[in-house]
Design an enzyme around this catalytic site. Structure first.
Site, mmCIF file in Angstrom:
data_model
loop_
_atom_site.group_PDB
_atom_site.id
_atom_site.type_symbol
_atom_site.label_atom_id
_atom_site.label_comp_id
_atom_site.label_asym_id
_atom_site.label_seq_id
_atom_site.Cartn_x
_atom_site.Cartn_y
_atom_site.Cartn_z
ATOM 1 N N ASP A 137 -3.516 -5.434 -3.364
ATOM 2 C CA ASP A 137 -2.307 -4.666 -3.455
ATOM 3 C C ASP A 137 -1.133 -5.191 -4.236
ATOM 4 O OD1 ASP A 137 -1.313 -2.000 -3.487
ATOM 5 O OD2 ASP A 137 -0.686 -1.995 -1.665
ATOM 6 N N CYS A 194 -14.597 20.742 2.332
ATOM 7 C CA CYS A 194 -13.295 20.476 3.005
ATOM 8 C C CYS A 194 -12.176 20.258 2.105
ATOM 9 C CB CYS A 194 -13.460 19.541 3.956
ATOM 10 S SG CYS A 194 -11.808 19.065 4.786
ATOM 11 N N CYS A 197 -6.971 17.872 3.339
ATOM 12 C CA CYS A 197 -5.925 16.905 2.717
ATOM 13 C C CYS A 197 -4.999 17.837 1.674
ATOM 14 C CB CYS A 197 -6.677 15.788 2.340
ATOM 15 S SG CYS A 197 -7.768 16.205 0.943
ATOM 16 N N CYS A 201 -0.620 19.405 2.337
ATOM 17 C CA CYS A 201 0.422 18.448 1.919
ATOM 18 C C CYS A 201 1.738 19.278 1.574
ATOM 19 C CB CYS A 201 0.054 18.154 0.502
ATOM 20 S SG CYS A 201 1.147 17.389 -0.492
ATOM 21 N N CYS A 217 4.740 13.629 -4.525
ATOM 22 C CA CYS A 217 4.344 12.900 -3.131
ATOM 23 C C CYS A 217 5.336 12.410 -2.434
ATOM 24 C CB CYS A 217 3.355 11.974 -3.701
ATOM 25 S SG CYS A 217 2.504 11.011 -2.118
ATOM 26 N N CYS A 244 4.137 9.183 3.987
ATOM 27 C CA CYS A 244 3.625 10.498 4.707
ATOM 28 C C CYS A 244 2.125 10.154 4.828
ATOM 29 C CB CYS A 244 3.886 11.563 3.667
ATOM 30 S SG CYS A 244 3.192 13.232 4.188
ATOM 31 N N CYS A 251 -7.835 14.383 8.002
ATOM 32 C CA CYS A 251 -9.178 14.358 7.397
ATOM 33 C C CYS A 251 -10.201 14.384 8.603
ATOM 34 C CB CYS A 251 -9.235 12.874 6.629
ATOM 35 S SG CYS A 251 -10.855 12.627 6.023
#
Length: 379
Positions: A137, A194, A197, A201, A217, A244, A251
């Protein structure tokens, strides 16, 4: 840990990965076409990366894993479970306290995972030879598409990885190697109909399933954005002061999630739901001490206190006005401006107007905050 055993080297590598503390290990071929590169270019062309200019600058290297290293043949994809021991959404109701994203409540995962990746990489070279490179990352390697290709999970409608075994809570690490190892196939998981998510938000950051507009976001706004957060999003922040977890926590696949094995990834008591009043009082030295070995430290004290003040403004707690008022004289205009906004939410028109009349701060950024508030006439 589920792996394909068609290549005995893979079984040995996965066993060593487990010994080092990784919770998942699978393998992907990096010599094939890479559709994720095209999706990235579309994302950038639409400007959805906001101020994250490094995405644009490194786009060519992100376009394909072999653009990072032409000799790569296989990606060894590692996952580390960081599942929380409590519902991350529960803290949102405690309006006088701040919520910090699950991944940032413990020690910085970059250092933990990078150390383990280096140990595994050294073992692979000693045992099987071949050159390799390690990533966690912090380099322009698109790890989520690689993890999907390797079968660690799939990118859900929120664009994050979803795992059958660990739900939403996997840190990813990668080793690119010139060894040709038999690839594992995708996991075959699916979000089905589904869209929990997307629905949860707070800022409607998903223009469509499997698409993210980072500019909306909360994780981007509270972590990556350097200036004042746009007014249209401030109320939606609630008490989220760093990141967040809403789209992750909601989920349904989290029914299979487990609490992290690694103690260093567990939430520190001081970061579970710290009081906004205490956080607003942080100076730079205390901020650095509190967030030592934490990813929170990288955004700096001023940006963090900015977020805390927006949360104070959303708290509905009039008693917190004193904490905001003390910051009207802060050296940082970013903090001063956020303090003005918080006070505009907590004080009545008379008290707010009187406070502004007593203010001697004339810098343009803070004056804009005073003038943007309908409670008092512009100056």
């Amino acid at each position: 840990m589920t792996i394909s055993t068609s290549d005995p080297r893979k079984e040995l590598i996965a066993a060593k990965a487990a010994e080092l503390g990784f919770d998942a290990c699978r393998f992907a071929d990096v010599t094939q076409a890479w559709p994720a590169g095209e999706r990235l270019m579309e994302f950038l062309a639409q400007g959805r990366h906001g101020e994250m200019g490094w995405l644009q600058e490194t786009a060519e290297r992100r376009g394909h894993p072999r653009a990072m290293w032409a000799g790569a043949r296989t990606a060894i994809m590692l996952g580390t479970n960081y599942g929380p021991d409590a519902d991350p959404l529960a803290a949102l109701a405690r309006r006088d306290r701040g919520t910090i994203s699950v991944y940032a409540q413990g020690d910085d995962y970059h250092e933990l995972i990078k150390g383990r990746l280096k140990q595994l990489a050294g073992w692979v070279v000693a045992r099987f030879g071949g050159e390799l490179k390690v990533f966690v990352d912090s380099a322009p390697l698109m790890e989520k598409p690689l993890a999907e290709q390797a079968g660690l999970g799939w990118q859900g409608k929120h664009t994050n990885l979803v795992s059958r075994e660990f739900g939403s809570w996997l840190f990813l690490g990668s080793i690119l190697t010139e060894l040709q190892l038999a690839p594992d196939g995708p996991s075959g998981g699916s979000c089905g109909q589904c869209q929990a998510c997307l629905d949860i938000c707070p800022t409607k950051a998903f223009p469509a399933p499997y698409q993210l507009d980072a500019r909306r976001c909360i994780s981007y706004l509270t972590i990556e954005l350097k200036g004042p957060i746009p007014r249209e999003f401030r109320e939606a922040l609630g008490n989220r002061i760093y990141g967040c977890d809403d789209c992750l926590a909601v989920c349904p696949w989290n029914k299979f999630a487990a609490v992290a094995r690694e103690q260093r990834l567990h939430a520190r008591d001081a970061l579970r739901a710290p009081t906004l009043e205490d956080l607003a009082a942080l100076d730079d030295a205390v901020f650095r001490a509190l967030f030592a070995k934490s990813p929170v430290k990288r955004i700096g004290r001023d940006r963090f206190v900015r977020n805390v003040l927006y949360a104070i403004g959303n708290s509905g707690e009039a008693r917190l006005a004193a904490a905001a008022e003390r910051l009207l004289g802060d050296p940082s205009p970013l903090v001063r401006g956020a303090a003005v906004w918080a006070l505009s939410r907590l004080l009545d028109a008379g008290a707010f107007g009187a406070l502004r009349d007593r203010s001697t701060e004339l810098d343009l950024d803070v004056r804009a905050e005073w003038n943007a508030n309908p409670l008092t006439p512009a100056v």
